[in-house]
Design an enzyme around this catalytic site. Structure first.
Site, PDB file in Angstrom:
ATOM      1  N   ALA A  66      -9.667  -0.649 -22.532  1.00 50.30           N
ATOM      2  CA  ALA A  66     -10.860   0.111 -22.169  1.00 50.30           C
ATOM      3  C   ALA A  66     -11.750   0.327 -23.388  1.00 50.30           C
ATOM      4  O   ALA A  66     -11.287   0.355 -24.530  1.00 50.30           O
ATOM      5  CB  ALA A  66     -10.474   1.453 -21.567  1.00 50.30           C
ATOM      6  N   GLY A 109      -6.269  -1.347 -20.450  1.00 50.43           N
ATOM      7  CA  GLY A 109      -6.949  -1.777 -19.229  1.00 50.43           C
ATOM      8  C   GLY A 109      -6.938  -3.282 -19.058  1.00 50.43           C
ATOM      9  O   GLY A 109      -6.951  -3.790 -17.933  1.00 50.43           O
ATOM     10  N   GLU A 112      -3.735  -3.973 -17.418  1.00 53.31           N
ATOM     11  CA  GLU A 112      -3.827  -3.588 -16.002  1.00 53.31           C
ATOM     12  C   GLU A 112      -4.610  -4.637 -15.207  1.00 53.31           C
ATOM     13  O   GLU A 112      -4.244  -4.965 -14.072  1.00 53.31           O
ATOM     14  CB  GLU A 112      -4.483  -2.209 -15.884  1.00 53.31           C
ATOM     15  CG  GLU A 112      -3.575  -1.106 -16.388  1.00 53.31           C
ATOM     16  CD  GLU A 112      -4.219   0.264 -16.389  1.00 53.31           C
ATOM     17  OE1 GLU A 112      -3.645   1.188 -15.779  1.00 53.31           O
ATOM     18  OE2 GLU A 112      -5.288   0.419 -17.011  1.00 53.31           O
ATOM     19  N   GLU A 132      -1.956   3.489 -24.600  1.00 44.60           N
ATOM     20  CA  GLU A 132      -2.680   4.717 -24.251  1.00 44.60           C
ATOM     21  C   GLU A 132      -2.030   5.983 -24.795  1.00 44.60           C
ATOM     22  O   GLU A 132      -2.724   6.953 -25.138  1.00 44.60           O
ATOM     23  CB  GLU A 132      -2.806   4.837 -22.717  1.00 44.60           C
ATOM     24  CG  GLU A 132      -3.827   3.909 -22.085  1.00 44.60           C
ATOM     25  CD  GLU A 132      -3.262   2.542 -21.720  1.00 44.60           C
ATOM     26  OE1 GLU A 132      -3.917   1.807 -20.967  1.00 44.60           O
ATOM     27  OE2 GLU A 132      -2.156   2.207 -22.202  1.00 44.60           O
TER      28      GLU A 132
END
Length: 258
Positions: A66, A109, A112, A132
């Site tokens: 992210a 991310g 993911e 994270e």
């Protein structure tokens, strides 16, 4: 084709290519980029000329995760109002096969996003991680759920708690990815797999994906009932008639996707 800012989109031989295109930021995912990825996938899903979707990243990495600069000042109320994960949920509605072609960093991310793919091919030297926890947060776009379903509770906790970097070989051993290849042939191997799928009957691909996805959450009995209905449904397709007739006649089938 719609113009995009953060991704590159092309179609070639029934394959729709989506390349993440923020190479100087190691393809970090801002909200607009995720929205573009989902929009491109949905366009390809509706396009009868596209049989398979390939997701890759320009530059040295698939995605470093992210865009933290975008998120650093967020608070709970803002995140709730943004409802940013609604875009991620739409990826789960894509009916066509999605092949992820990954290299370099596949973090946060980006990991993911890779886990949303149906097939994952990784270059040697690729590393996967959920970092994270080192930022005081946790995966929020399905990472804890998809990784656990793949590798089990104990290993998922170990990797997510420790922010460990998982090698491509480890990812292969645990069933996270399908294949590890030399970096110089990653594109070639991805294209070969995509072409193989593009030549299969499109409706069967779609219903197989649907049934396998149900198997993740359904009981064995419920999953088998769902599978059976999709099996019956395919006997209404022209491709089923063509496939079986071609087998009887000892020739290659000519599938039309109907």
């Amino acid at each position: 084709m719609t113009a995009f800012t953060f991704i590159e989109v092309t179609i070639d031989g029934g394959i729709g290519f989506i390349n993440l295109n923020r190479p100087r930021q190691y393809n970090s995912l801002n909200r607009a980029m995720v929205r573009e990825i989902v929009q491109a996938m949905e366009l390809f899903d509706r396009d009868e000329g596209v049989q398979v979707i390939v997701l890759a990243g320009n530059g040295k990495a698939f995605s470093s995760g992210a865009d933290i600069d975008e998120m650093a000042a967020d608070n709970t109320v803002r995140l709730e109002l943004l409802n940013q994960f609604a875009d991620w949920d739409r990826i789960g509605q894509i009916k066509k096969p999605i092949i992820g072609s990954v290299k370099g960093f596949v973090f946060g991310g980006g990991f993911e996003l890779a886990l949303c793919c149906d097939v994952l091919i990784a270059a040697e030297g690729t590393e996967f991680s959920f970092p994270e926890i080192n930022l005081g947060v946790m995966p929020g776009a399905g990472g804890t759920q998809r990784l656990t379903k793949l590798v089990g509770r104990t290993k998922a906790l170990e990797w997510i708690w420790s922010a460990a970097r998982i090698t491509a070989d480890e990812a292969l051993a645990y069933g996270i990815i399908n294949k590890v290849v030399q970096p110089e042939i990653l594109i070639e191997e991805t294209h070969k797999t995509a072409m193989m799928l593009a030549q299969k009957p499109a409706l069967a691909l779609r219903l197989i994906k649907e049934a396998v996805n149900k198997a993740v959450d359904y009981s064995l009995y419920e999953g088998m009932q769902f599978e059976r209905k999709n099996f019956y449904l395919l006997f209404s397709s022209e491709d089923q008639k063509e496939g079986m007739q071609a087998f009887v006649e000892k020739r290659q089938p000519n599938f039309k996707g109907r």
